[in-house]
Design a protein around this motif. Structure first.
Motif, PDB file in Angstrom:
ATOM      1  N   GLN A 120       0.758  -1.002  -0.235  1.00 50.03           N
ATOM      2  CA  GLN A 120      -0.065  -0.013   0.052  1.00 50.03           C
ATOM      3  C   GLN A 120       0.812   1.436   0.099  1.00 50.03           C
ATOM      4  O   GLN A 120       0.599   2.281  -0.634  1.00 50.03           O
ATOM      5  CB  GLN A 120      -0.918  -0.084   1.301  1.00 50.03           C
ATOM      6  N   ALA A 121       2.074   1.196   0.782  1.00 51.28           N
ATOM      7  CA  ALA A 121       2.710   2.279   0.882  1.00 51.28           C
ATOM      8  C   ALA A 121       3.461   2.649  -0.649  1.00 51.28           C
ATOM      9  O   ALA A 121       3.590   3.805  -1.082  1.00 51.28           O
ATOM     10  CB  ALA A 121       3.808   2.251   1.651  1.00 51.28           C
ATOM     11  N   ALA A 122       3.565   1.569  -1.477  1.00 56.52           N
ATOM     12  CA  ALA A 122       4.019   1.645  -2.913  1.00 56.52           C
ATOM     13  C   ALA A 122       3.209   2.522  -3.724  1.00 56.52           C
ATOM     14  O   ALA A 122       3.421   3.276  -4.488  1.00 56.52           O
ATOM     15  CB  ALA A 122       4.579   0.365  -3.415  1.00 56.52           C
ATOM     16  N   ASP A 123       1.958   2.031  -3.568  1.00 60.69           N
ATOM     17  CA  ASP A 123       0.819   2.831  -4.315  1.00 60.69           C
ATOM     18  C   ASP A 123       0.680   4.053  -3.605  1.00 60.69           C
ATOM     19  O   ASP A 123       0.579   5.193  -4.461  1.00 60.69           O
ATOM     20  CB  ASP A 123      -0.588   2.111  -3.720  1.00 60.69           C
ATOM     21  N   PHE A 124       0.893   4.387  -2.562  1.00 60.46           N
ATOM     22  CA  PHE A 124       0.730   5.983  -2.041  1.00 60.46           C
ATOM     23  C   PHE A 124       2.129   6.757  -2.595  1.00 60.46           C
ATOM     24  O   PHE A 124       1.852   8.061  -2.900  1.00 60.46           O
ATOM     25  CB  PHE A 124       0.842   6.104  -0.508  1.00 60.46           C
ATOM     26  N   ALA A 125       3.135   5.978  -2.789  1.00 64.87           N
ATOM     27  CA  ALA A 125       4.434   6.596  -3.466  1.00 64.87           C
ATOM     28  C   ALA A 125       3.903   7.102  -4.785  1.00 64.87           C
ATOM     29  O   ALA A 125       4.460   8.099  -5.312  1.00 64.87           O
ATOM     30  CB  ALA A 125       5.454   5.633  -3.472  1.00 64.87           C
ATOM     31  N   LEU A 126       3.387   6.285  -5.421  1.00 65.18           N
ATOM     32  CA  LEU A 126       2.815   6.729  -6.753  1.00 65.18           C
ATOM     33  C   LEU A 126       2.251   7.927  -7.087  1.00 65.18           C
ATOM     34  O   LEU A 126       2.165   8.608  -7.880  1.00 65.18           O
ATOM     35  CB  LEU A 126       2.314   5.561  -7.728  1.00 65.18           C
ATOM     36  N   GLU A 127       1.311   8.171  -5.774  1.00 61.48           N
ATOM     37  CA  GLU A 127       0.414   9.310  -5.685  1.00 61.48           C
ATOM     38  C   GLU A 127       1.121  10.546  -5.335  1.00 61.48           C
ATOM     39  O   GLU A 127       0.913  11.608  -5.645  1.00 61.48           O
ATOM     40  CB  GLU A 127      -0.706   8.865  -4.897  1.00 61.48           C
ATOM     41  N   TYR A 128       2.046  10.384  -4.397  1.00 61.47           N
ATOM     42  CA  TYR A 128       2.644  11.508  -3.608  1.00 61.47           C
ATOM     43  C   TYR A 128       4.109  11.498  -3.892  1.00 61.47           C
ATOM     44  O   TYR A 128       4.635  12.643  -3.248  1.00 61.47           O
ATOM     45  CB  TYR A 128       2.502  11.422  -2.054  1.00 61.47           C
ATOM     46  N   GLY A 129       4.745  10.629  -4.386  1.00 60.64           N
ATOM     47  CA  GLY A 129       6.221  10.799  -4.604  1.00 60.64           C
ATOM     48  C   GLY A 129       6.925  10.041  -3.625  1.00 60.64           C
ATOM     49  O   GLY A 129       8.078   9.440  -4.109  1.00 60.64           O
ATOM     50  N   ILE A 130       6.402   9.745  -2.475  1.00 60.64           N
ATOM     51  CA  ILE A 130       7.076   9.060  -1.541  1.00 60.64           C
ATOM     52  C   ILE A 130       6.305   8.415  -0.515  1.00 60.64           C
ATOM     53  O   ILE A 130       5.072   9.074  -0.291  1.00 60.64           O
ATOM     54  CB  ILE A 130       8.282   9.987  -0.803  1.00 60.64           C
ATOM     55  N   ALA A 131       6.425   7.318   0.243  1.00 62.10           N
ATOM     56  CA  ALA A 131       5.634   6.868   1.196  1.00 62.10           C
ATOM     57  C   ALA A 131       6.634   5.899   2.045  1.00 62.10           C
ATOM     58  O   ALA A 131       7.767   5.322   1.279  1.00 62.10           O
ATOM     59  CB  ALA A 131       4.285   5.952   0.745  1.00 62.10           C
ATOM     60  N   MET A 132       6.034   5.584   3.107  1.00 62.54           N
ATOM     61  CA  MET A 132       7.041   4.695   4.099  1.00 62.54           C
ATOM     62  C   MET A 132       6.416   3.690   4.746  1.00 62.54           C
ATOM     63  O   MET A 132       5.019   3.712   4.885  1.00 62.54           O
ATOM     64  CB  MET A 132       7.384   5.773   5.111  1.00 62.54           C
ATOM     65  N   ASN A 133       7.029   2.847   5.092  1.00 61.79           N
ATOM     66  CA  ASN A 133       6.562   1.538   6.060  1.00 61.79           C
ATOM     67  C   ASN A 133       7.280   1.866   7.163  1.00 61.79           C
ATOM     68  O   ASN A 133       8.702   1.719   7.370  1.00 61.79           O
ATOM     69  CB  ASN A 133       6.624   0.335   5.361  1.00 61.79           C
ATOM     70  N   ILE A 134       6.714   1.739   8.569  1.00 59.03           N
ATOM     71  CA  ILE A 134       7.248   1.834   9.869  1.00 59.03           C
ATOM     72  C   ILE A 134       8.367   0.645  10.207  1.00 59.03           C
ATOM     73  O   ILE A 134       9.437   0.531  10.591  1.00 59.03           O
ATOM     74  CB  ILE A 134       6.444   2.019  10.988  1.00 59.03           C
ATOM     75  N   ALA A 135       7.688  -0.619   9.504  1.00 60.12           N
ATOM     76  CA  ALA A 135       8.560  -1.875   9.429  1.00 60.12           C
ATOM     77  C   ALA A 135       9.038  -2.265   7.874  1.00 60.12           C
ATOM     78  O   ALA A 135       9.250  -1.338   7.398  1.00 60.12           O
ATOM     79  CB  ALA A 135       7.704  -2.872   9.970  1.00 60.12           C
ATOM     80  N   GLY A 136       9.153  -3.579   7.918  1.00 61.00           N
ATOM     81  CA  GLY A 136       9.407  -3.960   6.409  1.00 61.00           C
ATOM     82  C   GLY A 136      10.952  -4.042   6.194  1.00 61.00           C
ATOM     83  O   GLY A 136      11.786  -3.808   7.127  1.00 61.00           O
ATOM     84  N   GLY A 137      11.363  -3.973   4.984  1.00 65.77           N
ATOM     85  CA  GLY A 137      12.658  -4.142   4.422  1.00 65.77           C
ATOM     86  C   GLY A 137      13.212  -5.889   4.741  1.00 65.77           C
ATOM     87  O   GLY A 137      14.442  -6.017   5.080  1.00 65.77           O
ATOM     88  N   THR A 138      12.368  -6.688   4.738  1.00 67.12           N
ATOM     89  CA  THR A 138      12.604  -8.184   4.918  1.00 67.12           C
ATOM     90  C   THR A 138      13.307  -9.013   4.087  1.00 67.12           C
ATOM     91  O   THR A 138      12.840  -9.849   3.387  1.00 67.12           O
ATOM     92  CB  THR A 138      11.377  -8.929   5.347  1.00 67.12           C
ATOM     93  N   HIS A 139      14.529  -8.469   3.619  1.00 68.92           N
ATOM     94  CA  HIS A 139      15.206  -8.835   2.360  1.00 68.92           C
ATOM     95  C   HIS A 139      15.896 -10.185   2.514  1.00 68.92           C
ATOM     96  O   HIS A 139      16.511 -10.540   1.571  1.00 68.92           O
ATOM     97  CB  HIS A 139      16.180  -7.635   2.184  1.00 68.92           C
ATOM     98  N   HIS A 140      15.836 -10.759   3.694  1.00 68.96           N
ATOM     99  CA  HIS A 140      16.400 -12.039   3.677  1.00 68.96           C
ATOM    100  C   HIS A 140      15.565 -13.479   3.630  1.00 68.96           C
ATOM    101  O   HIS A 140      15.908 -14.537   3.561  1.00 68.96           O
ATOM    102  CB  HIS A 140      17.449 -12.451   5.183  1.00 68.96           C
ATOM    103  N   ALA A 141      14.381 -13.121   3.161  1.00 69.22           N
ATOM    104  CA  ALA A 141      13.337 -14.194   3.131  1.00 69.22           C
ATOM    105  C   ALA A 141      13.333 -14.119   1.507  1.00 69.22           C
ATOM    106  O   ALA A 141      13.546 -13.544   0.400  1.00 69.22           O
ATOM    107  CB  ALA A 141      11.922 -13.548   3.156  1.00 69.22           C
ATOM    108  N   PHE A 142      13.660 -15.798   1.348  1.00 67.16           N
ATOM    109  CA  PHE A 142      13.579 -16.327  -0.156  1.00 67.16           C
ATOM    110  C   PHE A 142      12.302 -16.751  -0.449  1.00 67.16           C
ATOM    111  O   PHE A 142      11.353 -16.568   0.060  1.00 67.16           O
ATOM    112  CB  PHE A 142      14.784 -17.343  -0.295  1.00 67.16           C
ATOM    113  N   ALA A 143      12.327 -17.057  -1.664  1.00 67.30           N
ATOM    114  CA  ALA A 143      10.825 -17.581  -2.653  1.00 67.30           C
ATOM    115  C   ALA A 143      10.458 -18.704  -1.564  1.00 67.30           C
ATOM    116  O   ALA A 143       9.033 -18.968  -1.368  1.00 67.30           O
ATOM    117  CB  ALA A 143      11.054 -17.837  -3.851  1.00 67.30           C
TER     118      ALA A 143
END
Length: 300
Positions: free
Chosen positions: A100-123
């Motif tokens: 949802q933050a990605a959708d808001f970023a398209l609308e406003y230029g930037i959006a944030m998630n207080i959490a996330g960044g879970t880049h160690h999860a593989f498929a």
């Protein structure tokens, strides 16, 4: 308006002494409200990510095992978390926040998630405090539903974004960039589209010079339409798991460079917080809070 994903469910309780600082997910929004950087209107409670999107990103067998709490002991150990339904629900909600933050970023230029960044999860598996890869899920969402087909994953957490690199290996529509500690976790690195390993103790000047040179090359090398920014603050010298030598001021300048790059090139950017494990929770909160202040300054 700066839109920020947050829910009380982000603050999942962990056993006493666990080294993952869940309390930051409660304290960071409180700090941003207290200092007047944001108001209550800036926050939105995310919806859980759709299961169909999970199945497009993650292996169905892994998802069924995770959802039904059937991971093996070794698989649970690799995640670093004690497995529970509430933990899985939290991960699904956080991934929904990034989508949802990605959708808001398209609308406003930037959006944030207080959490996330879970880049160690593989498929097909979770690792390193990550069960579902919210960066990959949000990227797949933009590709499928928003017509965005050139996404830059800008991962500046101290740990290599190995899960994200593996998920998008061979996918020319997503460019994975990871600037991380060379000798830090994960000990077996994956191959991103562009990896920059840093020596232990790398400080502000060297780090920021490397980052500036890298940013200058992106528009020619890839021509992105959207940025997923993993802005972990475990690059701090004070971080228990980091091993680099960055100051609070250096982290702020890092974030400024990235956000100014996005603004200058008219690239929407979704920021997810990533890691931060300094002994003093106040340092973690201050380091994270800086990117929200900069977002307001640069974009609004």
């Amino acid at each position: 308006m700066l839109k920020i994903a947050w829910s009380p469910e982000y603050c999942h309780p962990l056993p006493a002494g666990h080294r993952f600082p869940m309390e930051k997910y409660e304290l960071l929004p409180e700090q941003l409200l207290y200092e007047g950087t944001v108001s209550a209107q800036n926050f939105f409670k995310p919806n859980p990510v759709n299961e169909s999107l999970i199945l497009e990103t993650h292996d169905p067998v892994y998802w069924q095992k995770l959802k039904n709490l059937n991971l093996s002991k070794s698989e649970i150990r690799a995640t670093g978390f004690p497995l529970s339904k509430s933990l899985v629900d939290r991960e699904v909600l956080i991934a929904g926040g990034s989508v949802q933050a990605a959708d808001f970023a398209l609308e406003y230029g930037i959006a944030m998630n207080i959490a996330g960044g879970t880049h160690h999860a593989f498929a097909d598996r979770g690792e390193g405090f990550c069960l579902l890869n919210d960066i990959a899920l949000a990227s797949k969402h933009l590709q499928k539903n928003k017509g965005i087909d050139r996404i830059l994953v800008l991962d500046l957490d101290v740990h290599q974004g190995n899960g994200t690199a593996a998920i998008f290996r061979g996918d020319e529509s997503v460019f994975t960039f990871s600037m991380h500690g060379a000798k830090n976790y994960p000990h077996r690195k994956e191959e991103s589209d562009w990896d920059i390993p840093l020596e232990d103790g790398t400080g502000d000047q060297t780090y920021l010079e490397i980052l500036s040179r890298s940013l200058d090359k992106f528009t020619d090398r890839f021509e992105p339409q959207f940025i997923m920014y993993q802005c972990g603050v475990d690059i701090l010298k004070t971080d228990k798991l980091g091993r680099l030598g960055m100051s609070i001021a250096g982290v702020r300048e890092r974030d400024r460079k990235v956000l100014e790059f996005a603004k200058k090139n008219q690239l929407p950017v979704m920021c997810c917080m990533g890691g931060g494990y300094s002994q003093k929770i106040s340092l973690i909160i201050e380091a994270h809070a800086q990117v929200y202040r900069l977002a307001q300054e640069i974009f609004f």
